[in-house]
Scaffold this motif. Structure first.
Motif, PDB file in Angstrom:
ATOM      1  N   LEU A  88       6.395 -25.550  19.209  1.00 16.91           N
ATOM      2  CA  LEU A  88       6.013 -25.809  17.814  1.00 16.91           C
ATOM      3  C   LEU A  88       7.116 -25.398  16.850  1.00 16.91           C
ATOM      4  O   LEU A  88       7.338 -26.064  15.830  1.00 16.91           O
ATOM      5  N   SER A  89       7.838 -24.334  17.162  1.00 18.45           N
ATOM      6  CA  SER A  89       8.923 -23.916  16.269  1.00 18.45           C
ATOM      7  C   SER A  89      10.043 -24.953  16.268  1.00 18.45           C
ATOM      8  O   SER A  89      10.686 -25.186  15.235  1.00 18.45           O
ATOM      9  N   VAL A  90      10.283 -25.611  17.410  1.00 17.76           N
ATOM     10  CA  VAL A  90      11.270 -26.689  17.472  1.00 17.76           C
ATOM     11  C   VAL A  90      10.814 -27.843  16.579  1.00 17.76           C
ATOM     12  O   VAL A  90      11.600 -28.408  15.805  1.00 17.76           O
ATOM     13  N   SER A  91       9.541 -28.194  16.673  1.00 17.90           N
ATOM     14  CA  SER A  91       8.992 -29.263  15.842  1.00 17.90           C
ATOM     15  C   SER A  91       9.101 -28.909  14.361  1.00 17.90           C
ATOM     16  O   SER A  91       9.471 -29.756  13.536  1.00 17.90           O
ATOM     17  N   ASP A  92       8.792 -27.657  14.016  1.00 22.30           N
ATOM     18  CA  ASP A  92       8.896 -27.220  12.617  1.00 22.30           C
ATOM     19  C   ASP A  92      10.333 -27.359  12.110  1.00 22.30           C
ATOM     20  O   ASP A  92      10.568 -27.855  11.002  1.00 22.30           O
ATOM     21  N   ASN A  93      11.299 -26.929  12.913  1.00 19.22           N
ATOM     22  CA  ASN A  93      12.703 -27.000  12.489  1.00 19.22           C
ATOM     23  C   ASN A  93      13.174 -28.442  12.348  1.00 19.22           C
ATOM     24  O   ASN A  93      13.923 -28.771  11.432  1.00 19.22           O
ATOM     25  N   LEU A  94      12.728 -29.314  13.243  1.00 20.84           N
ATOM     26  CA  LEU A  94      13.090 -30.727  13.143  1.00 20.84           C
ATOM     27  C   LEU A  94      12.513 -31.340  11.866  1.00 20.84           C
ATOM     28  O   LEU A  94      13.198 -32.079  11.146  1.00 20.84           O
ATOM     29  N   THR A  95      11.263 -31.017  11.563  1.00 21.95           N
ATOM     30  CA  THR A  95      10.629 -31.517  10.344  1.00 21.95           C
ATOM     31  C   THR A  95      11.356 -31.010   9.100  1.00 21.95           C
ATOM     32  O   THR A  95      11.611 -31.772   8.157  1.00 21.95           O
ATOM     33  N   ARG A  96      11.719 -29.725   9.106  1.00 25.78           N
ATOM     34  CA  ARG A  96      12.456 -29.167   7.965  1.00 25.78           C
ATOM     35  C   ARG A  96      13.814 -29.867   7.802  1.00 25.78           C
ATOM     36  O   ARG A  96      14.250 -30.139   6.679  1.00 25.78           O
ATOM     37  N   ALA A  97      14.487 -30.116   8.928  1.00 28.92           N
ATOM     38  CA  ALA A  97      15.793 -30.784   8.865  1.00 28.92           C
ATOM     39  C   ALA A  97      15.656 -32.176   8.266  1.00 28.92           C
ATOM     40  O   ALA A  97      16.467 -32.576   7.414  1.00 28.92           O
ATOM     41  N   LEU A  98      14.646 -32.921   8.690  1.00 25.31           N
ATOM     42  CA  LEU A  98      14.431 -34.268   8.141  1.00 25.31           C
ATOM     43  C   LEU A  98      14.078 -34.219   6.656  1.00 25.31           C
ATOM     44  O   LEU A  98      14.544 -35.057   5.866  1.00 25.31           O
ATOM     45  N   ASP A  99      13.264 -33.240   6.270  1.00 24.45           N
ATOM     46  CA  ASP A  99      12.867 -33.124   4.862  1.00 24.45           C
ATOM     47  C   ASP A  99      14.049 -32.708   3.984  1.00 24.45           C
ATOM     48  O   ASP A  99      14.070 -33.012   2.782  1.00 24.45           O
ATOM     49  N   ALA A 100      15.011 -32.027   4.573  1.00 26.15           N
ATOM     50  CA  ALA A 100      16.150 -31.533   3.783  1.00 26.15           C
ATOM     51  C   ALA A 100      17.207 -32.605   3.522  1.00 26.15           C
ATOM     52  O   ALA A 100      18.081 -32.413   2.673  1.00 26.15           O
ATOM     53  N   ILE A 101      17.140 -33.725   4.207  1.00 28.37           N
ATOM     54  CA  ILE A 101      18.134 -34.787   4.010  1.00 28.37           C
ATOM     55  C   ILE A 101      17.795 -35.526   2.713  1.00 28.37           C
ATOM     56  O   ILE A 101      16.721 -36.116   2.595  1.00 28.37           O
ATOM     57  N   PRO A 102      18.707 -35.508   1.757  1.00 30.22           N
ATOM     58  CA  PRO A 102      18.444 -36.201   0.484  1.00 30.22           C
ATOM     59  C   PRO A 102      18.387 -37.721   0.672  1.00 30.22           C
ATOM     60  O   PRO A 102      18.945 -38.269   1.625  1.00 30.22           O
ATOM     61  N   ALA A 103      17.718 -38.401  -0.229  1.00 26.89           N
ATOM     62  CA  ALA A 103      17.513 -39.848  -0.134  1.00 26.89           C
ATOM     63  C   ALA A 103      18.833 -40.608  -0.125  1.00 26.89           C
ATOM     64  O   ALA A 103      18.985 -41.587   0.623  1.00 26.89           O
ATOM     65  N   GLU A 104      19.835 -40.161  -0.926  1.00 25.59           N
ATOM     66  CA  GLU A 104      21.112 -40.886  -0.963  1.00 25.59           C
ATOM     67  C   GLU A 104      21.851 -40.793   0.368  1.00 25.59           C
ATOM     68  O   GLU A 104      22.537 -41.729   0.777  1.00 25.59           O
ATOM     69  N   LEU A 105      21.682 -39.661   1.111  1.00 22.64           N
ATOM     70  CA  LEU A 105      22.316 -39.549   2.427  1.00 22.64           C
ATOM     71  C   LEU A 105      21.576 -40.390   3.467  1.00 22.64           C
ATOM     72  O   LEU A 105      22.180 -40.866   4.423  1.00 22.64           O
ATOM     73  N   ARG A 106      20.298 -40.558   3.299  1.00 25.01           N
ATOM     74  CA  ARG A 106      19.527 -41.391   4.221  1.00 25.01           C
ATOM     75  C   ARG A 106      20.006 -42.841   4.159  1.00 25.01           C
ATOM     76  O   ARG A 106      19.936 -43.552   5.160  1.00 25.01           O
ATOM     77  N   GLU A 107      20.458 -43.272   3.004  1.00 22.04           N
ATOM     78  CA  GLU A 107      20.923 -44.649   2.822  1.00 22.04           C
ATOM     79  C   GLU A 107      22.408 -44.811   3.172  1.00 22.04           C
ATOM     80  O   GLU A 107      22.883 -45.927   3.338  1.00 22.04           O
ATOM     81  N   ASP A 108      23.130 -43.724   3.275  1.00 18.80           N
ATOM     82  CA  ASP A 108      24.550 -43.777   3.624  1.00 18.80           C
ATOM     83  C   ASP A 108      24.700 -44.318   5.048  1.00 18.80           C
ATOM     84  O   ASP A 108      24.048 -43.842   5.978  1.00 18.80           O
ATOM     85  N   GLU A 109      25.570 -45.300   5.228  1.00 19.21           N
ATOM     86  CA  GLU A 109      25.756 -45.946   6.530  1.00 19.21           C
ATOM     87  C   GLU A 109      26.257 -44.969   7.590  1.00 19.21           C
ATOM     88  O   GLU A 109      25.964 -45.132   8.772  1.00 19.21           O
ATOM     89  N   LYS A 110      27.011 -43.974   7.188  1.00 15.72           N
ATOM     90  CA  LYS A 110      27.534 -42.996   8.146  1.00 15.72           C
ATOM     91  C   LYS A 110      26.414 -42.066   8.642  1.00 15.72           C
ATOM     92  O   LYS A 110      26.444 -41.599   9.772  1.00 15.72           O
ATOM     93  N   MET A 111      25.447 -41.758   7.803  1.00 13.17           N
ATOM     94  CA  MET A 111      24.359 -40.820   8.134  1.00 13.17           C
ATOM     95  C   MET A 111      23.129 -41.516   8.717  1.00 13.17           C
ATOM     96  O   MET A 111      22.302 -40.867   9.353  1.00 13.17           O
ATOM     97  N   LYS A 112      23.016 -42.819   8.517  1.00  9.93           N
ATOM     98  CA  LYS A 112      21.823 -43.555   8.953  1.00  9.93           C
ATOM     99  C   LYS A 112      21.537 -43.373  10.449  1.00  9.93           C
ATOM    100  O   LYS A 112      20.392 -43.112  10.820  1.00  9.93           O
TER     101      LYS A 112
END
Length: 192
Positions: A88-112
């Motif tokens: 569960l702690s692995v799942s929590d950290n993965l969720t936090r990592a995804l939530d921490a990615i800003p919207a502009e980086l999500r759209e960046d072709e290098k980060m996609k």
């Protein structure tokens, strides 16, 4: 002549009774018959008590067998509980990592590709949880249930009814029908 006839009848009766135990002969000793009846009664009582003891032993054995079968089934069903808590702690950290990615980086072709990979990993982890009977506890907007939620803070709110969950700090999980981890939540209180 009558006397001779009576003696002959007595002799014939005596010959017929040869080999018959005394207590079985007509007019035998009453104390011996009573002793036999008492002995039979005592043996019948002992037999009834032995039958009752056997029934109790069988019932006890059956109860022990059922209890052992249930414990074995529980051990199989909940064997992964400690491992699941650790994951569960692995799942929590993965969720936090995804939530921490800003919207502009999500759209960046290098980060996609990175974002897509992290999201796929999250979905796979959720799928593995579902296969193993691990389910997330519903919290947001629900009334506080102390069996499933752990209130961490009270938040003044004019919009939500007092005792309603308005914030979730950490997701809670169940494994089959047992609590794996309570949800850490913030609960609404009246704005007064």
């Amino acid at each position: 002549m009558t006397q001779k006839k009576n003696e002959a009848d007595d002799n014939a009766a005596a010959r017929e009774m040869d080999g018959v135990p005394e207590h079985l002969r007509e007019g035998g000793d009453e104390p011996e018959a009573n002793a036999d009846a008492e002995r039979i009664s005592m043996l019948e009582d002992q037999l009834a008590a032995a039958k009752q003891d056997v029934l109790y032993a069988q019932a006890d054995t059956q109860n022990v067998r059922r209890r052992m079968e249930k414990e074995a089934a529980d051990a199989r069903a909940y064997a992964a509980t400690n491992f699941a808590r650790d994951i569960l702690s692995v799942s929590d950290n993965l969720t936090r990592a995804l939530d921490a990615i800003p919207a502009e980086l999500r759209e960046d072709e290098k980060m996609k590709p990175l974002v897509t990979g992290l999201e796929a990993t999250g979905r796979e982890l959720d799928s593995v949880f579902a296969k193993n009977g691990i389910a997330r506890i519903a919290a947001m907007g629900m009334p506080l249930d102390p069996n499933l939620h752990q209130a961490m803070v009270e938040i003044p709110s004019a919009d939500a009814e007092a005792g309603t969950i308005v914030a979730e700090m950490q997701a809670g999980y169940m494994i089959k029908d047992r609590l794996l981890r309570p949800a850490l939540v913030g609960v609404a209180k009246s704005a007064d």
